[in-house]
Structures are given as structure tokens and as C-alpha cells.
Design an enzyme around this catalytic site. Structure first.
Site, PDB file in Angstrom:
ATOM      1  N   TYR A   1     -13.054  -4.446  -1.996  1.00  0.00           N
ATOM      2  CA  TYR A   1     -14.216  -4.019  -2.784  1.00  0.00           C
ATOM      3  C   TYR A   1     -15.213  -5.150  -2.978  1.00  0.00           C
ATOM      4  CZ  TYR A   1     -17.240  -1.865  -6.261  1.00  0.00           C
ATOM      5  OH  TYR A   1     -18.336  -1.383  -6.920  1.00  0.00           O
TER       6      TYR A   1
ATOM      7  N   THR B   1       0.832  -1.206   0.000  1.00  0.00           N
ATOM      8  CA  THR B   1       0.000   0.000   0.000  1.00  0.00           C
ATOM      9  C   THR B   1       0.867   1.256   0.000  1.00  0.00           C
ATOM     10  OG1 THR B   1      -1.675  -1.184   1.279  1.00  0.00           O
ATOM     11  CG2 THR B   1      -1.840   1.211   1.211  1.00  0.00           C
TER      12      THR B   1
ATOM     13  N   LYS C   1       0.287 -10.093   8.486  1.00  0.00           N
ATOM     14  CA  LYS C   1       0.499  -8.690   8.801  1.00  0.00           C
ATOM     15  C   LYS C   1      -0.816  -8.174   9.356  1.00  0.00           C
ATOM     16  CE  LYS C   1       1.515  -4.098   6.922  1.00  0.00           C
ATOM     17  NZ  LYS C   1       1.748  -3.273   5.701  1.00  0.00           N
TER      18      LYS C   1
END
Length: 296
Positions: A111, A48, A165
Site C-alpha cells: 500500500y 498470506t 520467496k
């Protein structure tokens, strides 16, 4: 390089862009060299923080190949291959494996989200197909879905999934999955403000935005914990919170790229929909960096 025993500070590396919006490989090389010199324990590229969601497949491959070559085996390189399409995540994972990544960060399907079984299959499909270890990325604030505790328990048994993570920001959730941690399944904090609390639950380190600007300090925090110096680890965590909060005062990685620009590591260029910081938050970041000794 075998990363199954990886502990410490793994930087979630930014991807520098030049003024025309192209990947700035000169700056990327400086960043890699900086982390090697500062004692960072591993690099995550194309996460990200690396803005991979606005990069082309060709750019992703080029960045992965560049980082692997620049590191030259001096530390582990993990590549973020996540997608909300299982087929795309699989293709990216196989490509990064071929390019020499030591591990993969795979994410829940943002999404479209999926149900519990779909999320399990999405992640297991990649782990079944690759030879390098995979770390599952749980960040419901970004993806709109979470890896359930039941799925963590199932995935922890997979021979090619080495850890998670954990970036939900929930100590309760981290506590709920702590019972599956061990030599074959590790947890890495995905939140820089919660590293020491998660270490206390059995985490093996952090995949860190903060480490982009203070790599030696974040490494020291985790190393102090494992050396038994809990007081020092706690001190670094608490004293670092003002900078951590400033680095997340706008959407990541906007502030951290601005911080790196202010210390001369790169230009603060972004790809839309990300854009430069607002004046007020930039000024606050600058003052906080001065307080942390990063600027005069």
C-alpha cells in the site's frame, strides 16, 4: 533449529476458523500432525494463506506459539511477520522469535510501497534486529511493489537474510536474481505452477499453497529434482497443474480452505473480506480434486 540449509516443500499453512470466527486450534493441530506425517519439510504459519492480515496481534502470537509447540522440533517453523509498517513488522518479528519460530518471512511495504531505498531499509531493519534467519517475500501482485534486482543483491549480502520467496510469476525476474544464489542466500518458489522452472534456476524448494492438500506429492516433486530425477519432478509439476489452477481460481486462500474442508480437515470459514467460493468455481474445484484422486 537452523534453517539456513532448508530445502524442499514448505507449506504455507492455512489458519482454520470455527463457525464463530475464532481460531480453531483443534483443526490447526490436525493440520500440523498431517504435515509431519506426510513428510512436509517445513511450515510457514501466519503468511498470506494464513489470513494473518485479519487476525489480532494476540491471535497471531497464539497461533505461532501453538504451531511451534505442536511441531516440537520435528520440522522448521517459519512465521510471517510482514507489515507495511516497519515498526510493526519489527515488533512482530521479535515476538515470533521469542515464541520459538526458527525463521521469519518479511514482506515489502504494501500500500504505501516506498522507493527502492525505503524498501531496503524496511527489510534490513528487521534483519538487523533479530537473531533468526529472515526470508524476503517478493509478491508484487499483492503488495504493489517489488524488491528490485539491486536490492536483492544488497540483501543477499546481509548475514541474517537467508533467501527470498519469489512470487512475482516472472521467470525473467527469477533469472535476473539467480546469480546471487548460493549456500548463504536461497530462493524458494512462491508460485506452485513454477516450482520446477525455478528449481532449474537454482531454487531450493517451494513455499506452497498446493502442499496444504497434497503434501507428500509436493515434497516428492522437490525431492525428485534434488535426487536427479528431473523427469519425475517434471511429471508431478505438469500433472498437478489442473489442481494448482483450481486452488487459485479465486483469491487465495479461499479455494484451498474449501479443498481442505472437502477432505475433512477443517471447516471452510473465512474472515471478511474473504468469503466462501462461488458455486461455479467450487464445483470446478470439486471435479478437479476428484481427478487428482483426493475425492471419490
Amino acid at each position: 533449529m537452523d534453517i539456513r540449509n532448508l530445502e524442499g516443500s514448505i507449506v504455507a499453512l492455512v489458519t482454520p476458523f470455527d463457525a464463530e470466527g475464532n481460531v480453531d486450534f483443534d483443526a490447526l493441530g490436525r493440520l500440523v500432525d498431517f504435515h509431519i506425517a506426510q513428510g512436509t519439510d517445513g511450515i510457514l504459519t501466519l503468511g498470506t494463506t494464513g489470513e494473518s492480515s485479519t487476525m489480532t496481534d494476540e491471535e497471531d502470537d497464539a497461533v505461532c506459539a501453538f504451531v511451534v509447540e505442536r511441531v516440537a522440533g520435528r520440522m522448521p517453523v517459519i512465521a510471517g511477520s510482514g507489515s507495511n509498517s516497519t515498526a510493526t513488522m519489527l515488533a512482530k518479528s521479535l515476538s515470533y522469535q521469542r515464541l520459538g519460530a526458527d525463521g521469519l518471512l518479511i514482506i515489502t511495504p504494501y500500500y504505501n510501497k516506498a522507493n527502492e531505498e525505503g524498501i531496503y531499509r524496511h527489510l534490513a531493519t528487521v534483519a538487523d534486529a533479530v537473531d533468526v534467519p529472515c526470508i524476503v517475500y517478493n509478491i508484487p501482485g499483492r503488495t504493489g511493489c517489488s524488491v528490485s534486482v539491486r536490492n536483492v543483491e544488497r540483501l543477499a549480502k546481509h548475514g541474517n537474510i537467508m533467501g527470498i520467496k519469489e512470487a512475482s510469476g516472472s521467470i525473467s525476474y527469477a533469472s535476473d536474481i539467480a546469480h546471487v544464489l548460493g549456500p548463504d542466500f536461497r530462493m524458494y518458489s512462491g508460485n506452485d505452477d513454477m516450482v520446477v522452472p525455478l528449481l532449474s534456476l537454482g531454487a531450493s524448494g517451494v513455499i506452497s499453497v498446493w502442499a496444504n492438500v497434497q503434501p507428500a506429492l509436493v515434497h516428492e516433486m522437490v525431492a525428485a529434482w534434488f535426487a536427479g530425477d528431473v523427469a519425475r519432478a517434471r511429471q508431478i509439476q505438469i500433472e498437478g497443474l489442473p489442481l494448482v489452477h483450481a486452488l487459485f481460481s479465486e483469491v487465495n486462500p479461499i479455494p484451498v480452505k474449501e479443498a481442505l474442508a472437502q477432505i475433512g480437515m477443517l471447516e471452510a470459514n473465512y474472515r471478511l473480506p474473504l468469503c466462501p467460493m462461488a458455486d461455479a468455481t467450487r464445483e470446478h474445484l470439486t471435479e478437479t480434486m476428484k481427478g487428482a484422486g483426493l475425492l471419490d
